[in-house]
Design a protein around this motif. Sequence first.
Motif, mmCIF file in Angstrom:
data_model
loop_
_atom_site.group_PDB
_atom_site.id
_atom_site.type_symbol
_atom_site.label_atom_id
_atom_site.label_comp_id
_atom_site.label_asym_id
_atom_site.label_seq_id
_atom_site.Cartn_x
_atom_site.Cartn_y
_atom_site.Cartn_z
ATOM 1 N N ARG A 136 36.911 -40.957 107.771
ATOM 2 C CA ARG A 136 36.089 -42.167 107.726
ATOM 3 C C ARG A 136 35.137 -42.034 106.537
ATOM 4 O O ARG A 136 34.386 -41.064 106.434
ATOM 5 C CB ARG A 136 35.294 -42.348 109.012
ATOM 6 C CG ARG A 136 34.457 -43.635 109.009
ATOM 7 C CD ARG A 136 33.574 -43.711 110.247
ATOM 8 N NE ARG A 136 34.352 -43.939 111.441
ATOM 9 C CZ ARG A 136 34.769 -45.146 111.841
ATOM 10 N NH1 ARG A 136 34.497 -46.216 111.114
ATOM 11 N NH2 ARG A 136 35.463 -45.271 112.955
ATOM 12 N N PHE A 137 35.185 -43.029 105.656
ATOM 13 C CA PHE A 137 34.342 -43.012 104.466
ATOM 14 C C PHE A 137 33.023 -43.721 104.751
ATOM 15 O O PHE A 137 32.981 -44.743 105.438
ATOM 16 C CB PHE A 137 35.055 -43.692 103.297
ATOM 17 C CG PHE A 137 36.177 -42.876 102.726
ATOM 18 C CD1 PHE A 137 35.935 -41.918 101.757
ATOM 19 C CD2 PHE A 137 37.483 -43.069 103.167
ATOM 20 C CE1 PHE A 137 36.964 -41.159 101.234
ATOM 21 C CE2 PHE A 137 38.516 -42.317 102.646
ATOM 22 C CZ PHE A 137 38.262 -41.354 101.682
ATOM 23 N N ASN A 138 31.960 -43.164 104.197
ATOM 24 C CA ASN A 138 30.638 -43.773 104.272
ATOM 25 C C ASN A 138 30.316 -44.349 102.891
ATOM 26 O O ASN A 138 29.897 -43.636 101.986
ATOM 27 C CB ASN A 138 29.579 -42.744 104.673
ATOM 28 C CG ASN A 138 29.897 -42.075 105.983
ATOM 29 O OD1 ASN A 138 30.114 -42.742 106.980
ATOM 30 N ND2 ASN A 138 29.947 -40.742 105.998
ATOM 31 N N GLY A 139 30.553 -45.610 102.729
ATOM 32 C CA GLY A 139 30.332 -46.227 101.423
ATOM 33 C C GLY A 139 31.641 -46.449 100.685
ATOM 34 O O GLY A 139 32.615 -46.966 101.251
ATOM 35 N N ALA A 140 31.673 -46.045 99.421
ATOM 36 C CA ALA A 140 32.829 -46.303 98.561
ATOM 37 C C ALA A 140 34.069 -45.595 99.094
ATOM 38 O O ALA A 140 34.003 -44.476 99.609
ATOM 39 C CB ALA A 140 32.532 -45.846 97.136
ATOM 40 N N VAL A 141 35.217 -46.268 98.950
ATOM 41 C CA VAL A 141 36.505 -45.726 99.378
ATOM 42 C C VAL A 141 37.411 -45.609 98.158
ATOM 43 O O VAL A 141 37.590 -46.585 97.427
ATOM 44 C CB VAL A 141 37.163 -46.632 100.439
ATOM 45 C CG1 VAL A 141 38.519 -46.073 100.851
ATOM 46 C CG2 VAL A 141 36.260 -46.781 101.653
ATOM 47 N N PRO A 142 37.977 -44.434 97.883
ATOM 48 C CA PRO A 142 38.874 -44.306 96.727
ATOM 49 C C PRO A 142 40.169 -45.070 96.944
ATOM 50 O O PRO A 142 40.566 -45.352 98.074
ATOM 51 C CB PRO A 142 39.122 -42.795 96.637
ATOM 52 C CG PRO A 142 38.908 -42.299 98.033
ATOM 53 C CD PRO A 142 37.845 -43.174 98.629
ATOM 54 N N ARG A 143 40.815 -45.398 95.841
ATOM 55 C CA ARG A 143 42.128 -46.017 95.939
ATOM 56 C C ARG A 143 43.117 -45.002 96.514
ATOM 57 O O ARG A 143 42.940 -43.792 96.343
ATOM 58 C CB ARG A 143 42.603 -46.485 94.571
ATOM 59 C CG ARG A 143 41.718 -47.540 93.931
ATOM 60 C CD ARG A 143 42.384 -48.075 92.649
ATOM 61 N NE ARG A 143 42.714 -47.016 91.722
ATOM 62 C CZ ARG A 143 41.868 -46.510 90.827
ATOM 63 N NH1 ARG A 143 40.623 -46.991 90.744
ATOM 64 N NH2 ARG A 143 42.250 -45.553 90.008
ATOM 65 N N PRO A 144 44.166 -45.479 97.211
ATOM 66 C CA PRO A 144 45.153 -44.522 97.735
ATOM 67 C C PRO A 144 45.721 -43.599 96.666
ATOM 68 O O PRO A 144 46.023 -42.434 96.953
ATOM 69 C CB PRO A 144 46.229 -45.429 98.341
ATOM 70 C CG PRO A 144 45.499 -46.673 98.720
ATOM 71 C CD PRO A 144 44.444 -46.861 97.658
ATOM 72 N N SER A 145 45.870 -44.092 95.435
ATOM 73 C CA SER A 145 46.396 -43.246 94.355
ATOM 74 C C SER A 145 45.429 -42.137 93.969
ATOM 75 O O SER A 145 45.814 -41.185 93.289
ATOM 76 C CB SER A 145 46.714 -44.103 93.135
ATOM 77 O OG SER A 145 45.544 -44.758 92.655
ATOM 78 N N GLN A 146 44.141 -42.253 94.378
ATOM 79 C CA GLN A 146 43.156 -41.209 94.090
ATOM 80 C C GLN A 146 42.988 -40.228 95.248
ATOM 81 O O GLN A 146 42.234 -39.261 95.115
ATOM 82 C CB GLN A 146 41.797 -41.855 93.789
ATOM 83 C CG GLN A 146 41.766 -42.706 92.532
ATOM 84 C CD GLN A 146 40.415 -43.380 92.360
ATOM 85 O OE1 GLN A 146 39.998 -44.186 93.182
ATOM 86 N NE2 GLN A 146 39.726 -43.041 91.276
ATOM 87 N N MET A 147 43.674 -40.485 96.340
ATOM 88 C CA MET A 147 43.505 -39.645 97.530
ATOM 89 C C MET A 147 44.411 -38.422 97.452
ATOM 90 O O MET A 147 45.517 -38.386 97.991
ATOM 91 C CB MET A 147 43.786 -40.450 98.799
ATOM 92 C CG MET A 147 42.752 -41.510 99.109
ATOM 93 S SD MET A 147 43.104 -42.344 100.688
ATOM 94 C CE MET A 147 41.771 -43.546 100.734
ATOM 95 N N TYR A 148 43.928 -37.421 96.756
ATOM 96 C CA TYR A 148 44.593 -36.118 96.727
ATOM 97 C C TYR A 148 43.731 -35.164 97.543
ATOM 98 O O TYR A 148 42.607 -34.836 97.156
ATOM 99 C CB TYR A 148 44.744 -35.617 95.291
ATOM 100 C CG TYR A 148 45.890 -36.258 94.539
ATOM 101 C CD1 TYR A 148 47.123 -35.628 94.450
ATOM 102 C CD2 TYR A 148 45.732 -37.493 93.931
ATOM 103 C CE1 TYR A 148 48.182 -36.208 93.755
ATOM 104 C CE2 TYR A 148 46.775 -38.094 93.240
ATOM 105 C CZ TYR A 148 48.002 -37.442 93.154
ATOM 106 O OH TYR A 148 49.039 -38.026 92.469
ATOM 107 N N TRP A 149 44.267 -34.766 98.689
ATOM 108 C CA TRP A 149 43.529 -33.903 99.612
ATOM 109 C C TRP A 149 43.879 -32.456 99.289
ATOM 110 O O TRP A 149 44.955 -31.963 99.613
ATOM 111 C CB TRP A 149 43.876 -34.253 101.051
ATOM 112 C CG TRP A 149 43.648 -35.708 101.343
ATOM 113 C CD1 TRP A 149 44.570 -36.708 101.322
ATOM 114 C CD2 TRP A 149 42.403 -36.324 101.661
ATOM 115 N NE1 TRP A 149 43.992 -37.912 101.613
ATOM 116 C CE2 TRP A 149 42.650 -37.703 101.831
ATOM 117 C CE3 TRP A 149 41.098 -35.853 101.830
ATOM 118 C CZ2 TRP A 149 41.644 -38.612 102.154
ATOM 119 C CZ3 TRP A 149 40.100 -36.742 102.161
ATOM 120 C CH2 TRP A 149 40.378 -38.103 102.317
#
Length: 659
Positions: free
Chosen positions: A229-242
């Motif tokens: 769960r993000f608090n505030g800004a959410v990255p684009r799916p293409s930026q979601m490297y875990w």
Amino acid sequence: MPKSNSPLLDSGSRAWTLSTAAACMLPLLLQLTPLLAALIAACGIAIALLAWRRPLNFVVRALLALVLIGAVMMQMNFGIGRDTGCALLAAMLAIKPAETSTLRDARSLIGFALFAPFGTFLLDQGPLSLVLGLIAALLALATLQRLAEFESGERVRRLGHWQRLAGIARLVAIGLPLALAAFWLFPRLGTPLWGVPDRSLSRPGLSGSMTPGGWAELMNDETPTLRVRFNGAVPRPSQMYWRGPVLWDFDGREWTQPRWYRGLPPAQTQPGDARWDYEIELEPTDGRQLVALDLPLAAPPDTRLSIDHGLFTARPLTALSRWRLRSAPPLSYQPQLQSVLREAALRLPEGYNPRTRTLALRWRRELGSNDAALVQRALDWVHREFAYTLDTPLPGRHAVDEFLFDYKAGYCEHFSSSFVVLMRNAGIPARVVTGYAGGYRNPIGDYWLVRRSDAHAWAEVWLPQRGWVRVDPTAAVAPERVYDTLADRAPGANLLGGLTATPIFNLGDWARRGWNDFVLGFDANRQQNLLRPFGIDRLDTGRLVALFGLAAGLTLLWMVWLSSRGQRERDPVLRAWHALGRRYGRLGLAREPHEPAQDWTDRVARSRPDLAPALAALSHRFADWRYAVAEPGRRDAREKRELIRALRAHRPGPNGEGR
């Protein structure tokens, strides 16, 4: 032979006993591998049928036990852990009906079977396990009641199936408030007094190594691994490297995570402008490595950052955990690379992948010292000629050569490994990073779900002035040559007939997240903040003990009240009649338990003639109602209500007639 001092079971009692054993075993079987669970279930059914009329021979039972124990140990790779112990418990429970023929055997089987739901909670604490375990416990109580009726020989008063279950459910409801008070208010320890044994089989998921074909099972596993769960800004799916384990060492076939660098401080980074504040709910992994959005800015409490920004916890992640993190994409990441790290990021084994080395050296001669251009040439090659698919053969000795020059098709494991080997042969420091990519946004609850099938591997190359740069060669594949897409594996997608179960999946996962939040995530810290909405910032141990004592006292009073209500007369007419007798008892004229209504009325008339007329009228109406020839079900409901009202309204006055 059955024991002479214990009666043989009748068919009904045997059916209840075996059904209870099966219900207890079910949640435990769901935690085992499908093959092992099917084997144990089939053996249990077969043994119950064979031993229905008489117990199996001791030799047969011993052979069955040895075979099942051997099968369990083989499936568990002869490892010793809590999953192996739970599997052996299920196997022994499947054999137990082979010697169940008497009342004593049945009670022994039920007592043994109740260990199975408790064993389940060592492997899973989800809502399904709790519901199935509760059903099993209720059935066990109902079966014990059935066995008590059988032992007493009271055939006339034997309850029906639903009556028996309803009675047991009522008993559970009486004790439920005390159980809830203990769960919410009994002081919790910050850490457990003892730990549970490790699992003999590791949970599927990321590890500190990567081998060819080793991720095939993981890529098809839809099990949730984390929720965000993000608090505030959410990255684009293409930026979601875990970001997870970073692999440096390569022996020609396997990539591994070294241990020597974990004690080194995290490398210097210059964060970009974007900032992401988020909370991760991580499913158990039994490891010590956390995943975080690339790159984490700092280590949360009880964790530490390694030099390559891997997050490691102080204790194994054997239970659900939550972590508050902040991340930012780096503008530069370790722009100065120490010689020992450069050497580790260039090291390759001798005698492997000669064609890849030849190509890398040719590109180096053609492009000179322009590392960025060499990286781009490799990505352009992937875009032109390579395909993405999960259907790949196992490679031979020269795995990278076979992928780059023969198959030219694979998934992230093949792309990242081959790309890093190609870069190292060209003199560019590179390493493999494993973790997860993307995620699925659940609109119910507005959070992101990352599954094990989202596992991903990419590369990091070191470029002058910039430091480590993320390069994802898998993403460079042309869209028309992606034969297995993430959309094809979306939750609940592509069912038979074009239907989709995505809304059901969303609701189910949201419910599981709520369970994790309100039950599994209720730790000592949250307990101490339980009354914050009411203005009490923090509950210390003394206040918790006092609050628990108060709640326990109130719930005990509730239990006593309900229990006493359970002893009262079911017929409201009789209840009103008995209450009338107690009111006369204040005048010393209570009705004796053995005394008929008319005799009581005559006795009252002799002592208090002024009360006799009203009492005689009520006694006559009650006797007509109680002993009339008509069946109770056919009596007039209005007449019944009027009689109850009259009995309740009558008050014998101390100095005058009753009213």
